[in-house]
Design a protein around this motif. Structure first.
Motif, PDB file in Angstrom:
ATOM      1  N   TYR A  25      -7.404   6.659  -4.257  1.00 54.37           N
ATOM      2  CA  TYR A  25      -8.852   6.859  -4.114  1.00 54.37           C
ATOM      3  C   TYR A  25      -9.255   6.064  -2.884  1.00 54.37           C
ATOM      4  CZ  TYR A  25      -9.135   8.784  -8.839  1.00 54.37           C
ATOM      5  OH  TYR A  25      -8.989   9.555  -9.960  1.00 54.37           O
ATOM      6  N   GLN A  28      -7.619   2.668  -2.046  1.00 55.65           N
ATOM      7  CA  GLN A  28      -6.996   2.140  -3.269  1.00 55.65           C
ATOM      8  C   GLN A  28      -5.860   3.063  -3.746  1.00 55.65           C
ATOM      9  OE1 GLN A  28      -9.658   2.198  -6.628  1.00 55.65           O
ATOM     10  NE2 GLN A  28      -8.531   0.626  -7.748  1.00 55.65           N
ATOM     11  N   ILE A  30      -3.644   3.893  -6.718  1.00 55.84           N
ATOM     12  CA  ILE A  30      -3.557   3.651  -8.174  1.00 55.84           C
ATOM     13  C   ILE A  30      -2.075   3.627  -8.575  1.00 55.84           C
ATOM     14  CG2 ILE A  30      -4.302   4.414 -10.462  1.00 55.84           C
ATOM     15  CD1 ILE A  30      -6.615   3.667  -8.555  1.00 55.84           C
ATOM     16  N   ALA A  49      -3.256  -2.248 -19.121  1.00 56.33           N
ATOM     17  CA  ALA A  49      -4.576  -2.858 -18.976  1.00 56.33           C
ATOM     18  C   ALA A  49      -5.616  -1.821 -18.568  1.00 56.33           C
ATOM     19  CB  ALA A  49      -4.503  -3.962 -17.932  1.00 56.33           C
ATOM     20  N   SER A  50      -6.849  -2.145 -18.864  1.00 60.23           N
ATOM     21  CA  SER A  50      -7.959  -1.266 -18.497  1.00 60.23           C
ATOM     22  C   SER A  50      -8.004  -1.099 -16.975  1.00 60.23           C
ATOM     23  CB  SER A  50      -9.246  -1.913 -19.011  1.00 60.23           C
ATOM     24  OG  SER A  50     -10.285  -1.022 -18.919  1.00 60.23           O
ATOM     25  N   GLY A  51      -8.154   0.124 -16.529  1.00 61.62           N
ATOM     26  CA  GLY A  51      -8.299   0.392 -15.099  1.00 61.62           C
ATOM     27  C   GLY A  51      -6.982   0.556 -14.352  1.00 61.62           C
ATOM     28  N   VAL A  52      -5.858   0.493 -15.067  1.00 66.09           N
ATOM     29  CA  VAL A  52      -4.558   0.548 -14.378  1.00 66.09           C
ATOM     30  C   VAL A  52      -4.198   1.976 -13.943  1.00 66.09           C
ATOM     31  CG1 VAL A  52      -3.005   0.853 -16.367  1.00 66.09           C
ATOM     32  CG2 VAL A  52      -2.285  -0.554 -14.449  1.00 66.09           C
ATOM     33  N   GLY A  53      -4.790   2.985 -14.620  1.00 74.39           N
ATOM     34  CA  GLY A  53      -4.538   4.369 -14.201  1.00 74.39           C
ATOM     35  C   GLY A  53      -4.025   5.296 -15.292  1.00 74.39           C
ATOM     36  N   LYS A  54      -4.107   4.873 -16.545  1.00 75.92           N
ATOM     37  CA  LYS A  54      -3.567   5.686 -17.653  1.00 75.92           C
ATOM     38  C   LYS A  54      -4.285   7.033 -17.781  1.00 75.92           C
ATOM     39  CE  LYS A  54      -4.641   2.534 -20.649  1.00 75.92           C
ATOM     40  NZ  LYS A  54      -5.328   1.615 -19.729  1.00 75.92           N
ATOM     41  N   SER A  55      -5.634   6.960 -17.816  1.00 75.19           N
ATOM     42  CA  SER A  55      -6.393   8.212 -17.983  1.00 75.19           C
ATOM     43  C   SER A  55      -6.186   9.134 -16.786  1.00 75.19           C
ATOM     44  CB  SER A  55      -7.892   7.921 -18.119  1.00 75.19           C
ATOM     45  OG  SER A  55      -8.123   7.164 -19.268  1.00 75.19           O
ATOM     46  N   SER A  56      -6.095   8.529 -15.602  1.00 77.53           N
ATOM     47  CA  SER A  56      -5.872   9.344 -14.401  1.00 77.53           C
ATOM     48  C   SER A  56      -4.545  10.090 -14.513  1.00 77.53           C
ATOM     49  CB  SER A  56      -5.859   8.468 -13.147  1.00 77.53           C
ATOM     50  OG  SER A  56      -7.056   7.755 -13.044  1.00 77.53           O
ATOM     51  N   GLN A  89     -11.442  10.576 -25.134  1.00 73.66           N
ATOM     52  CA  GLN A  89     -11.873   9.373 -25.855  1.00 73.66           C
ATOM     53  C   GLN A  89     -13.012   9.657 -26.820  1.00 73.66           C
ATOM     54  OE1 GLN A  89     -12.588   6.259 -23.007  1.00 73.66           O
ATOM     55  NE2 GLN A  89     -10.498   6.325 -22.248  1.00 73.66           N
ATOM     56  N   GLU A 164      -6.881   7.762 -26.047  1.00 76.38           N
ATOM     57  CA  GLU A 164      -7.540   6.872 -27.023  1.00 76.38           C
ATOM     58  C   GLU A 164      -8.398   7.636 -28.033  1.00 76.38           C
ATOM     59  OE1 GLU A 164      -9.355   3.242 -25.514  1.00 76.38           O
ATOM     60  OE2 GLU A 164      -8.756   3.914 -23.535  1.00 76.38           O
ATOM     61  N   HIS A 195      -4.838   1.480 -26.674  1.00 78.48           N
ATOM     62  CA  HIS A 195      -4.876   0.040 -26.404  1.00 78.48           C
ATOM     63  C   HIS A 195      -4.376  -0.728 -27.617  1.00 78.48           C
ATOM     64  CE1 HIS A 195      -6.770  -0.176 -22.494  1.00 78.48           C
ATOM     65  NE2 HIS A 195      -7.612   0.762 -22.853  1.00 78.48           N
TER      66      HIS A 195
HETATM   67  N1  LIG Z   1     -12.953   9.705  -9.497  1.00 81.16           N
HETATM   68  C1  LIG Z   1     -12.644   8.458  -9.136  1.00 81.16           C
HETATM   69  N2  LIG Z   1     -13.005   7.962  -7.939  1.00 81.16           N
HETATM   70  C2  LIG Z   1     -12.665   6.719  -7.559  1.00 81.16           C
HETATM   71  N3  LIG Z   1     -11.969   5.862  -8.333  1.00 81.16           N
HETATM   72  C3  LIG Z   1     -11.598   6.291  -9.537  1.00 81.16           C
HETATM   73  C4  LIG Z   1     -11.903   7.606 -10.017  1.00 81.16           C
HETATM   74  N4  LIG Z   1     -11.386   7.754 -11.251  1.00 81.16           N
HETATM   75  C5  LIG Z   1     -10.783   6.576 -11.547  1.00 81.16           C
HETATM   76  N5  LIG Z   1     -10.906   5.711 -10.524  1.00 81.16           N
HETATM   77  C6  LIG Z   1     -10.342   4.344 -10.472  1.00 81.16           C
HETATM   78  O1  LIG Z   1      -8.969   4.466 -10.734  1.00 81.16           O
HETATM   79  C7  LIG Z   1      -8.522   3.356 -11.512  1.00 81.16           C
HETATM   80  C8  LIG Z   1      -7.814   3.866 -12.757  1.00 81.16           C
HETATM   81  O2  LIG Z   1      -8.767   4.459 -13.652  1.00 81.16           O
HETATM   82  P1  LIG Z   1      -8.335   5.051 -15.069  1.00 81.16           P
HETATM   83  O3  LIG Z   1      -9.556   5.539 -15.747  1.00 81.16           O
HETATM   84  O4  LIG Z   1      -7.226   6.001 -14.869  1.00 81.16           O
HETATM   85  O5  LIG Z   1      -7.789   3.731 -15.785  1.00 81.16           O
HETATM   86  P2  LIG Z   1      -7.346   3.491 -17.293  1.00 81.16           P
HETATM   87  O6  LIG Z   1      -6.069   2.720 -17.248  1.00 81.16           O
HETATM   88  O7  LIG Z   1      -7.332   4.764 -18.036  1.00 81.16           O
HETATM   89  O8  LIG Z   1      -8.521   2.566 -17.829  1.00 81.16           O
HETATM   90  P3  LIG Z   1      -9.146   2.427 -19.331  1.00 81.16           P
HETATM   91  O9  LIG Z   1      -8.054   1.860 -20.181  1.00 81.16           O
HETATM   92  O10 LIG Z   1     -10.266   1.449 -19.126  1.00 81.16           O
HETATM   93  O11 LIG Z   1      -9.608   3.783 -19.772  1.00 81.16           O
HETATM   94  C9  LIG Z   1      -9.756   2.504 -11.800  1.00 81.16           C
HETATM   95  O12 LIG Z   1      -9.773   1.434 -10.881  1.00 81.16           O
HETATM   96  C10 LIG Z   1     -10.901   3.436 -11.561  1.00 81.16           C
HETATM   97  O13 LIG Z   1     -12.028   2.738 -11.123  1.00 81.16           O
END
Ligand SMILES: Nc1ncnc2c1ncn2[C@@H]1O[C@H](COP(=O)(O)OP(=O)(O)OP(=O)(O)O)[C@@H](O)[C@H]1O
Length: 252
Positions: A25, A28, A30, A49-56, A89, A164, A195
């Motif tokens: 992104y 950044q 991921i 951890a939260s924000g690491v990229g799992k949902s992506s 979720q 989740e 989690h």
């Molecule tokens: N559309 C987007 N544009 C810019 N950054 C994004 C976008 N989607 C996700 N991110 C960033 O990518 C990173 C990973 O997000 P993601 O939602 O995949 O994390 P996660 O591990 O699933 O978190 P959580 O456990 O909190 O759901 C985060 O830093 C988020 O801010």
């Protein structure tokens, strides 16, 4: 009528092959060069951890997001489009549709005739038989989540991705819905983001942690026996401890 033991997903569900996946992104990164192979019929729990990229990662596998590089295909070499059910979720039930209409929503949106016998069977399986005319507002959180599971399974997809899905439920309801998911997904290839180390150990064959910036996948923890495993199963307790230690160390 099909039974839970014969969810109509064909003989063997395809596995998932993630190859050299990258997601950026802006500046950044991921993850980069991410590789993951999930075998046919396996249930994988993904933690991190939260924000690491799992949902992506899950959204890319589901075809709901585009990677910056790399590919995702079935273990049979064919694309996964049309073979995946995704459960997010939130239950995302439409408040103005009743339980049955929500469960059969996919068919209705596609303009297909709904398969009422299959919907009845699933509603029975998730303990919502006789509640099919209720609106979501009349359901408890656990019932809503069970309706969402029925809607996911109604699609008869061989691969099920879950982000989740049980996180909002109280401990007892969560345990019951986990049991149900384990039972109904035996013939699917499944990837669950959670989690909750206990949930991962009760349901997953392999537990994988995504960690770091850019994120990489750690060595999996593998559990024997069929899910759902009992919460006090020694293997579950031991793996849960290992997992918590791993997550804590990675977070330092
Ligand atoms: N559309 C987007 N544009 C810019 N950054 C994004 C976008 N989607 C996700 N991110 C960033 O990518 C990173 C990973 O997000 P993601 O939602 O995949 O994390 P996660 O591990 O699933 O978190 P959580 O456990 O909190 O759901 C985060 O830093 C988020 O801010």
């Amino acid at each position: 009528m099909p039974t839970a033991a014969s969810l109509p997903v064909g003989d063997a569900p395809p596995g998932i092959v993630v190859k050299d996946l990258a997601l950026r992104y802006g500046r950044q990164t991921i993850f980069e060069n991410l590789n993951l192979e999930i075998r046919s019929g396996e249930f994988i729990a993904l933690l991190g951890a939260s924000g690491v990229g799992k949902s992506s990662l899950l959204k890319i596998i589901a075809g709901l997001a585009t990677p910056s590089a790399g590919s995702v295909i079935g273990s049979d070499g064919k694309p996964l489009a049309g073979r995946i059910a995704y459960m997010g979720q939130q239950d995302l039930l439409y408040p103005w549709l009743n339980v049955r209409q929500n469960v059969t929503l996919g068919a209705r949106l596609r303009g297909e005739k709904t398969d009422d016998a299959w919907a009845d069977h699933l509603l029975e399986q998730v303990g919502l038989a006789g509640r099919d005319t209720l609106l979501p507002s009349a359901l408890s959180g656990g019932m809503r989540q069970r309706a969402a599971i029925a809607r996911t399974l109604y699609e008869r997809r061989p691969i099920v991705l879950m982000d989740e899905p049980f996180s909002a439920l109280d401990a007892l309801t969560r345990a019951k819905v986990q049991d149900l998911a384990a039972e109904l997904l035996t013939k699917c290839t499944a990837l669950l983001i959670t989690h909750d180390p206990l949930e991962a150990c009760r349901l997953g064959r392999h537990l994988i942690v995504l960690a770091g910036h850019p994120a990489t996948l750690g060595e999996p923890i593998t559990l024997d026996g069929l899910p759902p495993r009992a919460p006090d199963n020694p293997q579950v307790l031991q793996s849960q401890g290992r997992l918590l230690r791993m997550l804590t160390e990675l977070h330092q």
